[in-house]
Design a protein around this motif. Structure first.
Motif, PDB file in Angstrom:
ATOM      1  N   SER A 368      18.645  17.463  35.368  1.00 48.27           N
ATOM      2  CA  SER A 368      20.159  18.067  35.413  1.00 48.27           C
ATOM      3  C   SER A 368      19.880  19.670  35.116  1.00 48.27           C
ATOM      4  CB  SER A 368      21.205  17.539  34.502  1.00 48.27           C
ATOM      5  OG  SER A 368      22.446  18.234  34.757  1.00 48.27           O
ATOM      6  N   ASP A 369      20.539  20.401  36.144  1.00 47.14           N
ATOM      7  CA  ASP A 369      20.361  22.012  35.878  1.00 47.14           C
ATOM      8  C   ASP A 369      21.869  22.475  35.651  1.00 47.14           C
ATOM      9  OD1 ASP A 369      21.812  21.801  38.264  1.00 47.14           O
ATOM     10  OD2 ASP A 369      20.427  22.863  39.379  1.00 47.14           O
ATOM     11  N   ARG A 370      22.776  21.401  34.886  1.00 48.52           N
ATOM     12  CA  ARG A 370      24.337  21.815  34.720  1.00 48.52           C
ATOM     13  C   ARG A 370      24.108  22.712  33.367  1.00 48.52           C
ATOM     14  NH1 ARG A 370      29.535  20.771  34.832  1.00 48.52           N
ATOM     15  NH2 ARG A 370      30.638  20.702  32.530  1.00 48.52           N
ATOM     16  N   VAL A 371      24.744  23.714  33.404  1.00 46.70           N
ATOM     17  CA  VAL A 371      24.797  24.592  32.107  1.00 46.70           C
ATOM     18  C   VAL A 371      25.466  23.726  30.895  1.00 46.70           C
ATOM     19  CG1 VAL A 371      25.659  26.754  30.922  1.00 46.70           C
ATOM     20  CG2 VAL A 371      24.715  26.869  33.397  1.00 46.70           C
ATOM     21  N   THR A 372      25.001  23.414  29.953  1.00 45.02           N
ATOM     22  CA  THR A 372      25.508  22.691  28.800  1.00 45.02           C
ATOM     23  C   THR A 372      25.086  23.561  27.535  1.00 45.02           C
ATOM     24  OG1 THR A 372      23.417  21.434  28.750  1.00 45.02           O
ATOM     25  CG2 THR A 372      25.592  20.569  29.938  1.00 45.02           C
ATOM     26  N   GLY A 373      25.674  23.375  26.363  1.00 43.25           N
ATOM     27  CA  GLY A 373      25.674  23.850  25.261  1.00 43.25           C
ATOM     28  C   GLY A 373      25.764  23.005  23.948  1.00 43.25           C
ATOM     29  N   PHE A 374      25.588  23.345  22.761  1.00 39.46           N
ATOM     30  CA  PHE A 374      25.610  22.680  21.755  1.00 39.46           C
ATOM     31  C   PHE A 374      27.221  22.250  21.272  1.00 39.46           C
ATOM     32  CE2 PHE A 374      21.745  23.042  18.367  1.00 39.46           C
ATOM     33  CZ  PHE A 374      20.806  22.621  19.523  1.00 39.46           C
ATOM     34  N   GLU A 375      28.209  23.161  22.067  1.00 39.40           N
ATOM     35  CA  GLU A 375      29.462  22.864  21.433  1.00 39.40           C
ATOM     36  C   GLU A 375      29.810  21.588  22.281  1.00 39.40           C
ATOM     37  OE1 GLU A 375      29.813  26.592  23.709  1.00 39.40           O
ATOM     38  OE2 GLU A 375      28.239  25.311  22.801  1.00 39.40           O
ATOM     39  N   ASP A 376      29.203  21.223  23.391  1.00 40.40           N
ATOM     40  CA  ASP A 376      29.627  20.072  24.271  1.00 40.40           C
ATOM     41  C   ASP A 376      29.115  18.776  23.739  1.00 40.40           C
ATOM     42  OD1 ASP A 376      30.320  22.132  26.080  1.00 40.40           O
ATOM     43  OD2 ASP A 376      28.485  22.009  27.178  1.00 40.40           O
ATOM     44  N   TRP A 377      28.480  18.773  22.630  1.00 44.51           N
ATOM     45  CA  TRP A 377      27.757  17.312  22.430  1.00 44.51           C
ATOM     46  C   TRP A 377      29.080  16.714  21.701  1.00 44.51           C
ATOM     47  CZ3 TRP A 377      24.219  14.748  24.091  1.00 44.51           C
ATOM     48  CH2 TRP A 377      23.069  15.310  24.702  1.00 44.51           C
ATOM     49  N   LEU A 378      29.899  17.155  20.927  1.00 44.47           N
ATOM     50  CA  LEU A 378      30.862  16.482  20.284  1.00 44.47           C
ATOM     51  C   LEU A 378      31.847  15.776  21.204  1.00 44.47           C
ATOM     52  CD1 LEU A 378      32.932  17.657  17.265  1.00 44.47           C
ATOM     53  CD2 LEU A 378      34.076  16.312  19.049  1.00 44.47           C
TER      54      LEU A 378
END
Length: 498
Positions: A368-378
């Motif tokens: 996946s090349d979707r932009v994701t970040g640590f804040e998204d894990w919760l």
């Protein structure tokens, strides 16, 4: 009893309760998935085989990627340890998160997150999970409101303090709230060889090793946690210290890499302890970490929990800049060709490897090349386990649909700020990325300089095109202003001024 009488009894029950009630009573509630979340320390985007690493074998993590999904645009919470982990635990980006830089408290530990902080482990406890953390914490000193047992973990074993974690042979670790002594002699984590010690003699480095290698002890406790809680949903959080400095590993682990990399001894002088074969040691540390992760994977499978377990592997920020403590990220291409290292908001400092595996749910061998970040894990974890709603006051956006192979809108933007290393801000919108550097050097009336990069055309952030796209710059600068909230605890004077 005759078959006619049995049939009559069943018919009576159906008449009283309804056929759906009888069937539902026989079906146990589905088990919530276990979560194994491993976060490496200072591991670069290019340090794993499945991300292009050619010199360090990582067969278990490569297998994890082959059996799951590899994310190519995943961003750590920040450019250094504590603020990055705060973003992960709370689902808030660096402009809203409580911890915004590393800050040590004496005699041991880091500045604590508040007692009422909403964290992933607290929410998972509410959902019926038993939670355990094994490795490095860094979000609250022992006895403070931020220590792991007060932030949602039922079990903790490892380093509370990031500074203590600079030594893989420490004099002590923490077992829940108890400080336990190890069979290691105290020595400075910032040291160098004495004039009488020959840097070409391996024995000169023996005094920087001990009997109890902390990662071994931590791994044993993590394995035990899985075994103990096999019959209930568990959250196993493994914030390993590898491959953060100092470069230390049992001598036998270095043997397979000896004489392969043209090693030059590191006698000290640029931080952390001396190392006879720094490149070989770095490779051995990552290879050994990969093996320990493989042990957890194998144990989960041997307990029959494979299809009920979600595995996540990522890193808290990019690799170290070259030669600090003997490291050589250029030699290993640890940054994967990206600009910037740890402490930088350029891609190499915050874009990190991320692998997610859940047999039967996440398609094997996907990317996946979707932009994701640590804040998204919760919010993502809460959606994946089902039945739990994420708090509304989050910056994170669940990407559970992406993991499960479903279409999902592009993330509107990804914001980062960091008052350390000169003061920085960045925001990514689609393929556009705006970066501001050296903010702390501005005077009272100084105007920040915005750099603009188009990452699809310029993945190494080499060509600043801000002058050519003033409309894009203005749009992204507006996001920078909107997303920063002043913090009295971690002030960022340039951004806080009216």
């Amino acid at each position: 009893m005759s078959s006619y009488r049995i049939a009559g009894i069943i018919a009576g029950l159906v008449a009283i309760f309804g056929s759906g009630s009888v069937i539902a009573a026989d079906k146990p509630a589905p088990r919530k998935p276990n979560i194994v979340f491993v976060i490496a320390d200072d591991l670069g985007y290019g340090d794993l085989g499945c991300y292009g690493q050619k010199k360090i074998p990582t067969p278990n993590l490569d297998r994890l990627a082959a059996e799951g999904m590899r994310l190519t645009r995943h961003y750590s919470g920040n450019a250094v340890c504590a603020p990055s982990r705060c973003v992960l635990m709370t689902g808030k980006h660096p402009g809203h998160a409580f911890i915004r830089d590393n800050r040590e408290v004496k005699p041991e530990g880091q500045f604590p997150i508040p007692a009422d902080t909403v964290t992933i482990p607290k929410l998972l406890q509410q959902a019926g999970y038993v939670t355990g953390a094994f490795g490095k914490w860094g979000l609250g000193a022992p006895g403070s409101e931020g220590e792991p047992l007060k932030q949602g973990f039922n079990r903790f074993f490892g380093y509370n303090c990031q500074r203590v974690a600079h030594n893989y042979y420490p004099t002590h670790l923490w077992d829940d709230a108890q400080k336990i002594a190890l069979k290691n002699q105290a020595f400075p984590s910032q040291d160098k060889l004495k004039p009488s010690e020959d840097p070409k003699n391996p024995e000169s480095y023996a005094r920087f090793r001990g009997s109890d290698y902390a990662p071994d002890l931590i791994a044993q406790q993590a394995i035990r946690f899985v075994e103990t809680n096999r019959d209930k949903p568990f959250f196993l959080f493994v914030p390993t210290t590898v491959p953060h400095l100092a470069l230390q590993v049992p001598a036998d682990e270095v043997v397979p890499f000896a004489d392969k990399f043209g090693d030059i001894p590191y006698p000290g002088g640029r931080g952390y302890t001396p190392t006879f074969a720094p490149r070989a040691t770095y490779a051995a540390m990552i290879h050994r970490m990969d093996r320990e992760i493989g042990r957890i994977m194998d144990q989960v499978k041997s307990l029959g929990l494979d299809e009920d377990t979600l595995f996540v592997f990522t890193s808290d920020n990019g690799p170290l800049y070259d030669q600090l403590g003997g490291t050589d990220s250029e030699f290993f291409n640890s940054h994967g060709g990206l600009r910037g290292r740890k402490g930088s908001l350029y891609e190499g400092g915050v874009r990190v490897p991320c692998i997610v595996r859940w047999p039967g749910k996440i398609a094997a061998g996907t990317v996946s090349d979707r932009v994701t970040g640590f804040e998204d894990w919760l919010p993502t974890l809460l959606e994946l386990i089902g039945g739990s709603t994420a708090p509304k006051s989050l910056d994170g956006i669940s990407f559970a649909p992406t993991l499960l192979g479903k279409p999902q809108p592009e993330r509107p933007f990804l914001y980062r700020e960091f008052s350390g290393y000169g003061g920085q801000q960045s925001v990514r919108v689609g393929d556009w990325k705006l970066v501001r550097q050296k903010l702390n050097s501005l005077g009272a009336k100084g105007k920040p300089k915005s750099e603009l990069y188009h990452l699809a055309n310029d993945p190494t952030e080499a060509d600043d095109v801000a002058a050519k796209h003033p409309d894009v710059v203005a749009r992204l600068e507006k996001i920078l202003i909107e997303q920063h909230t002043p913090s009295s605890v971690f002030p960022f004077n340039v951004l806080d001024r009216k």
